[in-house]
Design a protein around this motif. Sequence first.
Motif, PDB file in Angstrom:
ATOM      1  N   PRO A  16       0.734  -1.316  -0.019  1.00 16.37           N
ATOM      2  CA  PRO A  16       0.083  -0.061   0.205  1.00 16.37           C
ATOM      3  C   PRO A  16       0.689   1.451  -0.182  1.00 16.37           C
ATOM      4  O   PRO A  16       0.739   1.908   0.911  1.00 16.37           O
ATOM      5  CB  PRO A  16      -0.652  -0.317   1.383  1.00 16.37           C
ATOM      6  CG  PRO A  16      -0.045  -0.934   2.359  1.00 16.37           C
ATOM      7  CD  PRO A  16       1.035  -1.698   1.365  1.00 16.37           C
ATOM      8  N   VAL A  17       1.579   1.252  -0.941  1.00 14.46           N
ATOM      9  CA  VAL A  17       2.774   2.472  -0.910  1.00 14.46           C
ATOM     10  C   VAL A  17       2.820   3.117  -2.449  1.00 14.46           C
ATOM     11  O   VAL A  17       2.696   2.465  -3.373  1.00 14.46           O
ATOM     12  CB  VAL A  17       4.206   2.042  -0.522  1.00 14.46           C
ATOM     13  CG1 VAL A  17       5.058   3.241  -0.609  1.00 14.46           C
ATOM     14  CG2 VAL A  17       4.218   1.340   0.769  1.00 14.46           C
ATOM     15  N   ASP A  21       9.027   3.070  -7.158  1.00 14.78           N
ATOM     16  CA  ASP A  21      10.031   3.097  -8.230  1.00 14.78           C
ATOM     17  C   ASP A  21      10.688   1.783  -8.873  1.00 14.78           C
ATOM     18  O   ASP A  21      10.956   0.810  -7.886  1.00 14.78           O
ATOM     19  CB  ASP A  21      10.943   4.341  -8.023  1.00 14.78           C
ATOM     20  CG  ASP A  21      12.019   4.014  -6.779  1.00 14.78           C
ATOM     21  OD1 ASP A  21      12.578   3.199  -6.993  1.00 14.78           O
ATOM     22  OD2 ASP A  21      11.507   4.566  -5.883  1.00 14.78           O
ATOM     23  N   ASP A  23      13.805   1.200  -8.792  1.00 16.29           N
ATOM     24  CA  ASP A  23      14.846   1.041  -8.115  1.00 16.29           C
ATOM     25  C   ASP A  23      14.439   0.136  -6.849  1.00 16.29           C
ATOM     26  O   ASP A  23      15.383  -0.745  -6.489  1.00 16.29           O
ATOM     27  CB  ASP A  23      15.394   2.299  -7.426  1.00 16.29           C
ATOM     28  CG  ASP A  23      16.512   2.962  -8.456  1.00 16.29           C
ATOM     29  OD1 ASP A  23      15.965   3.647  -9.301  1.00 16.29           O
ATOM     30  OD2 ASP A  23      17.750   2.617  -8.375  1.00 16.29           O
ATOM     31  N   GLN A  24      13.162   0.554  -6.329  1.00 15.57           N
ATOM     32  CA  GLN A  24      12.742  -0.486  -5.257  1.00 15.57           C
ATOM     33  C   GLN A  24      12.398  -1.772  -5.653  1.00 15.57           C
ATOM     34  O   GLN A  24      12.470  -2.616  -5.262  1.00 15.57           O
ATOM     35  CB  GLN A  24      11.554   0.342  -4.475  1.00 15.57           C
ATOM     36  CG  GLN A  24      11.936   1.530  -3.914  1.00 15.57           C
ATOM     37  CD  GLN A  24      10.965   2.234  -3.040  1.00 15.57           C
ATOM     38  OE1 GLN A  24      10.456   1.585  -2.235  1.00 15.57           O
ATOM     39  NE2 GLN A  24      10.305   3.084  -3.488  1.00 15.57           N
ATOM     40  N   ASP A  46      15.740  -4.533  -1.092  1.00 16.89           N
ATOM     41  CA  ASP A  46      15.875  -4.000   0.158  1.00 16.89           C
ATOM     42  C   ASP A  46      14.890  -3.760   1.030  1.00 16.89           C
ATOM     43  O   ASP A  46      14.792  -3.430   2.272  1.00 16.89           O
ATOM     44  CB  ASP A  46      16.670  -2.659  -0.069  1.00 16.89           C
ATOM     45  CG  ASP A  46      18.009  -2.661  -0.673  1.00 16.89           C
ATOM     46  OD1 ASP A  46      18.832  -3.508  -0.485  1.00 16.89           O
ATOM     47  OD2 ASP A  46      18.363  -1.763  -1.550  1.00 16.89           O
ATOM     48  N   LEU A  47      13.675  -4.006   0.758  1.00 19.89           N
ATOM     49  CA  LEU A  47      12.331  -3.917   1.257  1.00 19.89           C
ATOM     50  C   LEU A  47      12.207  -5.248   2.118  1.00 19.89           C
ATOM     51  O   LEU A  47      11.694  -5.266   3.217  1.00 19.89           O
ATOM     52  CB  LEU A  47      11.262  -3.552   0.490  1.00 19.89           C
ATOM     53  CG  LEU A  47      11.246  -2.221  -0.245  1.00 19.89           C
ATOM     54  CD1 LEU A  47      10.187  -1.967  -1.277  1.00 19.89           C
ATOM     55  CD2 LEU A  47      11.223  -1.341   0.774  1.00 19.89           C
TER      56      LEU A  47
END
Lengths: 195, 474
Positions: A16-17, A21, A23-24, A46-47
């Motif tokens: 829910p963001v 992008d 990159d994420q 990275d998340l």
Amino acid sequence: MMQPVKKITSKTVVLPVKDIDTDQIVPARFLTTTSREGLGDKAFYDLRYDDEGNERPGFPLNRPEAAGCSILVAGNNFGCGSSREHAPWALLDYGFEAVVSTEIADIFRNNCLKNGLVPVVVDGTTHEWLLDNPGAELLIDVDTTTMTLPGGREIRFTLDSFGRYCLIEGLDQLGYLRNHLARIESYEQERAWKP
Amino acid sequence: MSTPTTLFEKVWADHVVVPETADTPAVIYIDLHIVHEVTTPQAFSVLREHGLPVRRPDLTLPTLDHSTPTTPVSTFKDLLVAGEGAADQVRQMERNCEEFGLDLLGYGSGRRGIVHVIGPELGATQPGKTIVCGDSHTSTHGAFGALAFGIGTTEVGHVLATQCLLQRKPKTLAVNLDGSLPHGVGAKDVILAVIGRIGVDGGTGHIIEYRGDAIRALGMEQRMTICNMSIEGGARAGMIAPDDVTFEYLHGRERAPRGAGWEAALARWKTLRTDDDAAFDRTVGIDASSLTPMVTFGTHPGMVVGIDEPVPHSDDASFRKALDYMQVEPGKPMSASAVDVVFVGSCTNGRISDIEEAANVLRGRKLADGVRMLVVPGSEMVKAEAETRGLDKIIVAAGAEWREAGCSMCIGMNGDIAQPGQLSVSTSNRNFEGRQCPGARTVLASPATAAASAVAGYVADPRKYTSQERNLTP
């Protein structure tokens, strides 16, 4: 080679963001590969993982109920930023077959359509419902460009007609372009100026 | 009388090989295809699988930029500093260019550099051309009145094999910038303000044309900075109609037309403007005289404020997540933030006028204690020119590092990265989470603001470090 995609039935996993992008979706340090394969491990790296490589328990993809889900619902403006096709490659390799948002960035959407990842653009009300109901079981029908919600309500989603055709046929767009080679040659000969 | 058309529509119409229909996109001809090591290996593999050649090597411009180290390189052993993957990718690019007969502007060419720096400086980027590259900042080349946009790797393969792309015609968005820019406010501030206004998705599905007095008054390198970040507003391409500033920039460049060819090109280029009565799908107006130096405070380029303005409040969850990541408090200006790293470079701000803008601030000053600053020229030609002007000496005397050409810390693929938690003031184009290193916090700004921040040790107002009479080279 792209496989035909006609119908997808799955529960959703929800991020829910807004403005996620590319990159994420796949960090740049993993772009040193020279192949399309094997990027699923790097999706949302990275998340998903902390500095020591341990799973972050709060991240939706790490929750047990996310296992096997092939529909990703994300906040508005999904896939903005870099043109890296590694982003849809990573999502497909991870196991996603469709991404759903109110808006999907232009280059990322094009890249999805070249690889068989279905970019589903829905209205704000439907989107809000999907964000509020993670794990909802959906049927996405690419041919009819409809999404069936739990309980049977059908909603239409936006998909370019050629994009739809390519998905359901698994069309090789390079082959399609090469069918126009005679016209490309005439264009080159007849144009008023030469680059 | 023919229907009035926009600059974009003129360039589009000139390149339609097969018109679009309700069911099929147009086949569009591509005049210049710039290629680099990161987004092409899989495309060359497709050519190999199909036994296809590169259709137009003469319209293909390959270089090495993204994963190359910016420490001095004399042998390929040095490439290992960026990691084995990066080194493999560079070697693969060299092999692909050799196999497919492409003239690589690589090591030893004196012409290597960031894709969007070398196209213009060689004069390969020209008004009215269609230009693509597997890089979203290809929008840069639109500063010349070219239609230029980023593509994915599959499309790179399409262009290599056919010199064409399948495209739907996008909509048009006019961004009018009228009035004159105040002292100390430059192109980077303009484009950050534009993105702040339209939002990071405001240009989705559109081509932007930047118009107005404030645009006309800018040099080519400043116009490139503006068009470069069109994609950060969601638009695949940004364009500026060519004028005498454009023609003067191109005249005499290595790959620009010469002699009778120049005269013919000039006559054609002068027709490339939006007709007076042409309609845009949308229009946005910004008063250039109201702008101040801009800095980002969040995790995308649309989260931006004037240097003196407080960071806004919002209850939106994504907004709050961004502020938490950045360790920034609403209600305070960014000038309260201490700086660890400063990066001057990238396809947004790695040209000679950008290096000079930073050097003008650094001249006779020293970096604040504990601040690391990298100045990375956008190309080998920019590096040589900066050294001819003695800018490297000013940069080094201030305590900053003067590096080899490349994308460097903008994307952090080559070993040039910040550290987790560090605050980086960067002249690049993306302040996304983790862009410069997982956990690193990026503040986007102009070269003058970046250099002022390096000297001050906190995010600083460049107007305190520059005189009214500072040199503004085009």
